[in-house]
Scaffold this motif. Structure first.
Motif, PDB file in Angstrom:
ATOM      1  N   ARG A 128       0.834  -1.202   0.000  1.00 41.55           N
ATOM      2  CA  ARG A 128       0.000   0.000   0.000  1.00 41.55           C
ATOM      3  C   ARG A 128       0.873   1.259   0.000  1.00 41.55           C
ATOM      4  O   ARG A 128       0.564   2.248  -0.667  1.00 41.55           O
ATOM      5  CB  ARG A 128      -0.944  -0.011   1.212  1.00 41.55           C
ATOM      6  CG  ARG A 128      -1.994  -1.106   1.118  1.00 41.55           C
ATOM      7  CD  ARG A 128      -2.795  -1.278   2.416  1.00 41.55           C
ATOM      8  NE  ARG A 128      -3.641  -2.458   2.324  1.00 41.55           N
ATOM      9  CZ  ARG A 128      -4.899  -2.467   1.858  1.00 41.55           C
ATOM     10  NH1 ARG A 128      -5.455  -1.320   1.459  1.00 41.55           N
ATOM     11  NH2 ARG A 128      -5.592  -3.582   1.808  1.00 41.55           N
TER      12      ARG A 128
ATOM     13  N   LEU B 223      -3.191   1.868  -7.354  1.00 41.40           N
ATOM     14  CA  LEU B 223      -4.095   2.726  -6.575  1.00 41.40           C
ATOM     15  C   LEU B 223      -5.540   2.257  -6.720  1.00 41.40           C
ATOM     16  O   LEU B 223      -6.290   2.166  -5.730  1.00 41.40           O
ATOM     17  CB  LEU B 223      -3.970   4.183  -7.028  1.00 41.40           C
ATOM     18  CG  LEU B 223      -2.643   4.894  -6.716  1.00 41.40           C
ATOM     19  CD1 LEU B 223      -2.611   6.256  -7.395  1.00 41.40           C
ATOM     20  CD2 LEU B 223      -2.462   5.055  -5.209  1.00 41.40           C
ATOM     21  N   ASP B 224      -5.937   1.932  -7.944  1.00 42.67           N
ATOM     22  CA  ASP B 224      -7.301   1.485  -8.204  1.00 42.67           C
ATOM     23  C   ASP B 224      -7.596   0.168  -7.484  1.00 42.67           C
ATOM     24  O   ASP B 224      -8.673   0.001  -6.893  1.00 42.67           O
ATOM     25  CB  ASP B 224      -7.504   1.307  -9.708  1.00 42.67           C
ATOM     26  CG  ASP B 224      -8.908   0.833 -10.044  1.00 42.67           C
ATOM     27  OD1 ASP B 224      -9.857   1.625  -9.857  1.00 42.67           O
ATOM     28  OD2 ASP B 224      -9.054  -0.334 -10.477  1.00 42.67           O
TER      29      ASP B 224
ATOM     30  N   ARG C 125      -7.931   0.987  -3.698  1.00 43.32           N
ATOM     31  CA  ARG C 125      -9.078   1.838  -3.387  1.00 43.32           C
ATOM     32  C   ARG C 125     -10.395   1.084  -3.514  1.00 43.32           C
ATOM     33  O   ARG C 125     -11.359   1.375  -2.801  1.00 43.32           O
ATOM     34  CB  ARG C 125      -9.081   3.048  -4.323  1.00 43.32           C
ATOM     35  CG  ARG C 125      -8.047   4.107  -3.951  1.00 43.32           C
ATOM     36  CD  ARG C 125      -7.918   5.142  -5.042  1.00 43.32           C
ATOM     37  NE  ARG C 125      -6.948   6.184  -4.706  1.00 43.32           N
ATOM     38  CZ  ARG C 125      -6.453   7.050  -5.572  1.00 43.32           C
ATOM     39  NH1 ARG C 125      -6.831   7.000  -6.857  1.00 43.32           N
ATOM     40  NH2 ARG C 125      -5.577   7.961  -5.187  1.00 43.32           N
ATOM     41  N   ASN C 126     -10.431   0.110  -4.408  1.00 42.33           N
ATOM     42  CA  ASN C 126     -11.654  -0.661  -4.611  1.00 42.33           C
ATOM     43  C   ASN C 126     -11.637  -1.995  -3.869  1.00 42.33           C
ATOM     44  O   ASN C 126     -12.458  -2.868  -4.139  1.00 42.33           O
ATOM     45  CB  ASN C 126     -11.869  -0.896  -6.107  1.00 42.33           C
ATOM     46  CG  ASN C 126     -12.206   0.398  -6.843  1.00 42.33           C
ATOM     47  OD1 ASN C 126     -13.288   0.958  -6.669  1.00 42.33           O
ATOM     48  ND2 ASN C 126     -11.260   0.885  -7.651  1.00 42.33           N
TER      49      ASN C 126
ATOM     50  N   ASP D   4      -2.747   7.642  -0.022  1.00 36.73           N
ATOM     51  CA  ASP D   4      -3.710   7.754  -1.111  1.00 36.73           C
ATOM     52  C   ASP D   4      -4.475   6.460  -1.340  1.00 36.73           C
ATOM     53  O   ASP D   4      -5.237   6.348  -2.300  1.00 36.73           O
ATOM     54  CB  ASP D   4      -3.002   8.174  -2.404  1.00 36.73           C
ATOM     55  CG  ASP D   4      -2.520   9.617  -2.324  1.00 36.73           C
ATOM     56  OD1 ASP D   4      -3.105  10.399  -1.543  1.00 36.73           O
ATOM     57  OD2 ASP D   4      -1.541   9.958  -3.022  1.00 36.73           O
ATOM     58  N   VAL D   5      -4.233   5.477  -0.480  1.00 35.26           N
ATOM     59  CA  VAL D   5      -5.011   4.232  -0.469  1.00 35.26           C
ATOM     60  C   VAL D   5      -5.367   3.945   0.979  1.00 35.26           C
ATOM     61  O   VAL D   5      -4.689   4.414   1.899  1.00 35.26           O
ATOM     62  CB  VAL D   5      -4.220   3.051  -1.072  1.00 35.26           C
ATOM     63  CG1 VAL D   5      -3.896   3.292  -2.538  1.00 35.26           C
ATOM     64  CG2 VAL D   5      -2.950   2.788  -0.288  1.00 35.26           C
TER      65      VAL D   5
END
Length: 939
Positions: free
Chosen positions: A723, A735-736, A739-740, A922-923
């Motif tokens: 992370r 990141l995607d 984040r998901n 950012d995560v």
């Protein structure tokens, strides 16, 4: 009065020893300086050891010598001098000259030959000579006037010592070297003649001339292979005599200086200051400034009689520069004046109590009977309020004839308001230990704002060890009184309460005074880098009392369960041993590398994949692993045997012995200043190394249990370093995925193997996990291939595809390598620095290793900072929450808490958000928690 010896220093020997034995140092401009500082420290130490002697330093000159003309292969096998060492030679020579040492460097010969010439001149003049070297060849120079000293091992070699070490006198050393040859110098010798054979020949027949005059008698000597040895000697006669020429140290070199012309000169401070500035030797610059400032006035006396002792000793307590007149205490080149008081009267104690209460900052240190803070008894406390003066208050010295000491309870009651007052700032060295000791005496120490161990660690974690002795030498250029010097060594070592106060007092007071001096020095350097001040003030210092509480709390273990596990492991080890002997066809000692090597390589004929430094086939773990991968059964059994044996000796046997009889719990010690990256380590027991991937390792965790009515809750950061990687690299794909809340290993497998997410197999996910974590640790294609069981080309294809799918990761790696190369360090998210002295090394392998560290350190160090921040926050919250819960263990990215059964849900509800808020990434920072009756269930 005997004449002081002439001291001859083998400067080239010193140089190589310093370069290879000491940690590398580098200036901010990238100039290596470790060897220079190491040699100068050795010379300074030698100057103190021989204060009346002329100390002449001799170095090898550039270019070939007469030996190269005799034998073109002489030293031909030696690798060229490392560039990082070569650039240090000129500044070292300049420093030696400027310090006032006579200096010699003669072309066409070696330093040994210059030393030999001077040694002979001194012998003829009947003047004693000490040769400081680590070179065994110099033993040929020893005689009634010439002695060798090896400062690395503190050994001395006179004529009797040569006989004891080599089995022959100095007069036969040249022939000894000639017969057996010398691999380090590429002197050929006689093929087949080693140390024992050469010794047998010389003892049996005499020198080399006598041996060759009596070759017919060689066969009668009690030497292995004696029957054929005579012919070998005859066939290699020319080589033997050439080898003798090469091994013979010249004693007739023409020199510009003779022994009567050699004198020690005063240091040239202006030149030294310029050199030290370029080399960034700050403490030595300060030394010159102090010397210059003190020059006009007359020198201060080294000793003064203490007025505080109240004449309770038969002899007055002596206060000295730093060592209480202890012969073992080394002083800096500039005298450090310090008064050390031993407090034995109420009046003197009251005076110091007043001084402490008025001080804006004071240093303190405890003296105890043990390094185990949970069982140590307090012996005394020392204090310092200003540089140059400190006091020791003895409380529990117990040897025969000890003077009357102040009442322990009265002293501690008087000190308690000061030590517990958070508004009175204090500084310690490894203060966590002192906090824990005093806590057992009912004193809850507060206000420890600084710890010199942590100041040094935050300033530069890799520059030095962070104990007081190392720090005093590095930052103050002071040599401390060592514990072994006051208490002895080994089985006869005294506990501190048995040490005579005339020795114990100055030793203890020095600890406090040096702590204060170190703080004043270190805090100035830290303040030049505000981010490091933040790391110290917001992470390391607040964490110290948190760790102290965790250590005092300890963890409950089931000794009976561990005993059963030990029995089961013993049975498994016996069965593994039986299978091993069956395959080997004989019984042997599995713990003996020599016997194991015979079985593996001579009896079973397995391929030799690597050798030890002494040229023997290796039986190291990595070699056994590779042999096991090739399908050989015995290495598999041996690896399993070693693994289980280590578990048994380190944990199932040892843990019950480590249960504190006073608390019934195990109290590990956490170390903040050991790892380079900021991670905590632990010892007694080391909890970081309990394996969790094996059933036996997990069973050890089962022995860490909750008390009746309580549960264990284990909270663990999930994939925290990945992370952090996503945050640092800012790669859209990573990141995607985070984040998901997607399975990042599955997502990587989908990208790398080109399959839909739902079609990713277990094996593909496992391979993707190896790629994800392997890249963090700088794994090569070869390493990845071994990890996932494919060929190197395929592994390289997977890595190329990974970087194509996640280009941000590759950009981060390249950016970090460049940044590290330019500035010499990398940083964590919170500003902690990791310096990389090898990042610009000429040696590609060393440089690549530093680059891998540069890439990984920001992730590993940031993860360490995050859990430290979380521990501070959680500790504060628990204190205010009213919950019956406490942290009992911290391992890697995991916190283990003990909580009352009916408060588990409340603890989980408050704990997880606090840990997740450990950093603004950012995560999301995901924290997972489990609950159970033991650590394994909760994990």
């Amino acid at each position: 009065m005997s004449q002081a010896p002439l001291v001859l220093v083998d400067g080239s020997s010193y140089l190589y020893r310093a370069f290879h034995a000491l940690p590398p140092l580098m200036t901010s401009a990238g100039l290596p300086t470790g060897a220079v500082k190491g040699v100068l420290n050795m010379l300074r130490s030698l100057r103190k050891q021989y204060p009346e002697s002329v100390i002449t330093v001799i170095f090898d000159a550039k270019g070939p010598t007469f030996r190269d003309a005799l034998f073109t292969e002489y030293k031909a096998q030696r690798p060229s001098m490392p560039d990082d060492l070569r650039v240090q030679i000129e500044p070292l020579h300049d420093c030696v000259r400027a310090l006032g040492f006579p200096f010699l460097c003669v072309e066409g010969v070696e330093a040994d030959d210059v030393i030999g010439t001077l040694a002979l001149s001194s012998t003829l003049a009947e003047r004693p000579v000490v040769i400081s070297t680590g070179d065994k060849d110099m033993a040929q120079l020893v005689n009634g006037h010439v002695t060798l000293v090896n400062t690395m091992y503190n050994t001395t070699l006179d004529s009797d010592g040569v006989v004891e070490k080599f089995g022959i006198g100095p007069e036969l050393i040249i022939d000894y070297l000639a017969l057996m040859g010398d691999k380090s110098d590429n002197i050929p010798g006689v093929p087949g003649v080693g140390e024992k054979t050469a010794l047998g020949l010389l003892v049996g027949l005499g020198d080399m001339d006598a041996i060759y005059a009596n070759l017919d008698k060689v066969a009668t000597l009690p030497i292995r292979g004696a029957k054929t040895l005579g012919s070998k000697l005859l066939d290699n006669r020319d080589m033997a005599y050439l080898s003798r020429q090469l091994a013979t140290i010249k004693t007739d070199v023409e020199l510009e200086l003779n022994i009567d012309d050699m004198h020690m000169q005063d240091p040239q401070d202006e030149i030294l200051m310029e050199l030290y500035q370029r080399l960034e030797f700050k403490s030595w610059q300060d030394e010159i400034r102090r010397r210059s400032a003190a020059a006009p006035s007359s020198p201060k006396p080294k000793t003064a009689v203490s007025s505080v002792s109240d004449d309770l000793f038969a002899e007055p307590v002596v206060e000295t520069e730093s060592s209480a007149d202890s012969a073992a205490a080394e002083t800096a080149a500039v005298e450090h004046q310090a008064k050390f008081h031993t407090i034995l009267t109420e009046e003197a104690f009251a005076d110091w109590l007043q001084r402490l209460s008025q001080a804006k900052l004071f240093a303190f240190d405890t003296e105890t009977t043990s390094v185990d803070a949970q069982q140590a008894r307090l012996v005394g406390i020392s204090f310092a309020v200003a540089e140059g003066e400190a006091a020791y208050v003895p409380l529990a010295h117990s040897y025969m004839g000890v003077p009357e000491q102040l009442d322990e309870k009265k002293v501690l009651d008087a000190l308690r308001p000061l030590l517990e007052n958070p508004a009175i700032s204090k500084v310690c060295q490894n203060g966590k230990y002192d906090i824990n000791v005093l806590a057992r005496y009912g004193i809850a120490v507060q206000g420890v704002r600084f710890d010199t161990m942590l100041e040094s660690y935050v300033l530069n974690s890799t520059a030095t060890r962070h104990n007081m002795d190392s720090l005093a030498q590095r930052y103050l250029n002071r040599s401390t009184i060592l514990f072994e010097e006051v208490a002895g060594k080994g089985a006869k070592q005294l506990t501190f309460d048995q040490v005579d106060l005339s020795i114990a007092g100055p030793y203890a007071a020095e600890d406090a005074e040096i702590t204060l001096c170190l703080h004043n020095c270190l805090i100035k350097e830290l303040e030049e880098i505000p981010t490091l001040v933040d790391v110290l003030a917001k992470i390391e210092m607040p964490l110290m009392p948190v760790l102290a509480r965790i250590e005092r709390c300890g963890a409950l273990v089931d000794a009976h369960l561990l005993g059963l596990q030990s029995l089961e492991l013993a049975e498994k080890l016996t069965e593994l041993e039986r299978k091993t002997f069956e395959i080997a066809g004989e019984e042997f000692n599995l713990a003996s590398p020599k016997q194991l090597g015979v079985v593996l390589y001579e009896k079973l004929g397995l391929p030799v994949l690597a050798k030890t430094a002494k040229g023997q086939p290796s039986t190291a773990e990595a070699v056994l692993s590779e042999l096991a991968e090739q399908g050989h059964e015995l290495p598999v059994l041996l690896m399993e045997y070693r693994s289980l044996s280590k578990l048994k000796s380190t944990y199932t046997d040892r843990l019950p012995e480590q249960i504190n009889p006073l608390t019934g719990r195990i109290h590990t010690s956490y170390h903040q200043a050991v790892t380079a990256t900021g991670r905590l380590s632990s010892s007694d027991p080391n909890l970081q190394n309990i394996p969790i991937r094996t059933a036996e390792g997990r069973r050890i965790r089962q022995a860490f249990i909750a008390p009746t009515g309580y549960k264990l809750l284990a909270a663990d950061y999930s994939q925290i370093e990945l992370r952090i990687m996503a945050h640092l690299a800012q790669d859209p794909g990573l990141l995607d995925a985070f984040r998901n809340d997607r399975d990042v290993h599955k997502a990587t497998a989908s990208e790398v193997f080109g399959v839909e997410l739902e079609d990713v197999t277990t094996d593909q996910r496992r391979s993707a996990k190896a790629i994800n974590f392997g890249l963090i640790y700088g794994m090569s294609a070869h390493g990845l291939a071994k990890q996932i069981g494919c060929d190197r080309g395929q592994a390289q294809m997977y890595m190329d595809r990974y970087f194509a799918r996640y280009p941000g990761v590759l950009d981060y790696m390249e950016r970090t390598r460049k940044q590290a190369s330019e500035q010499g360090y990398v940083e964590t998210l919170f500003g902690r620095r990791l310096y990389l002295p090898d990042i610009n090394a000429k040696n590609a392998a060393i440089r690549k290793g530093a680059e891998r560290t540069a890439i990984n350190a920001p992730m590993q160090g940031s993860a360490a900072d995050i859990i430290k921040r979380a521990m501070i926050t959680v500790d504060s919250w628990l204190a205010e929450s009213g919950l019956d819960a406490r942290v009992i263990l911290q391992v890697h990215d995991e916190l283990v808490l003990e909580v009352r059964e009916d408060q588990v849900d409340a603890l989980r509800a408050g704990l997880l958000p606090l840990m997740s808020a450990g950093a603004a990434l950012d995560v999301p920072l995901l924290v997972e928690a489990g609950v159970g009756d033991n650590w394994d269930q909760a994990h």
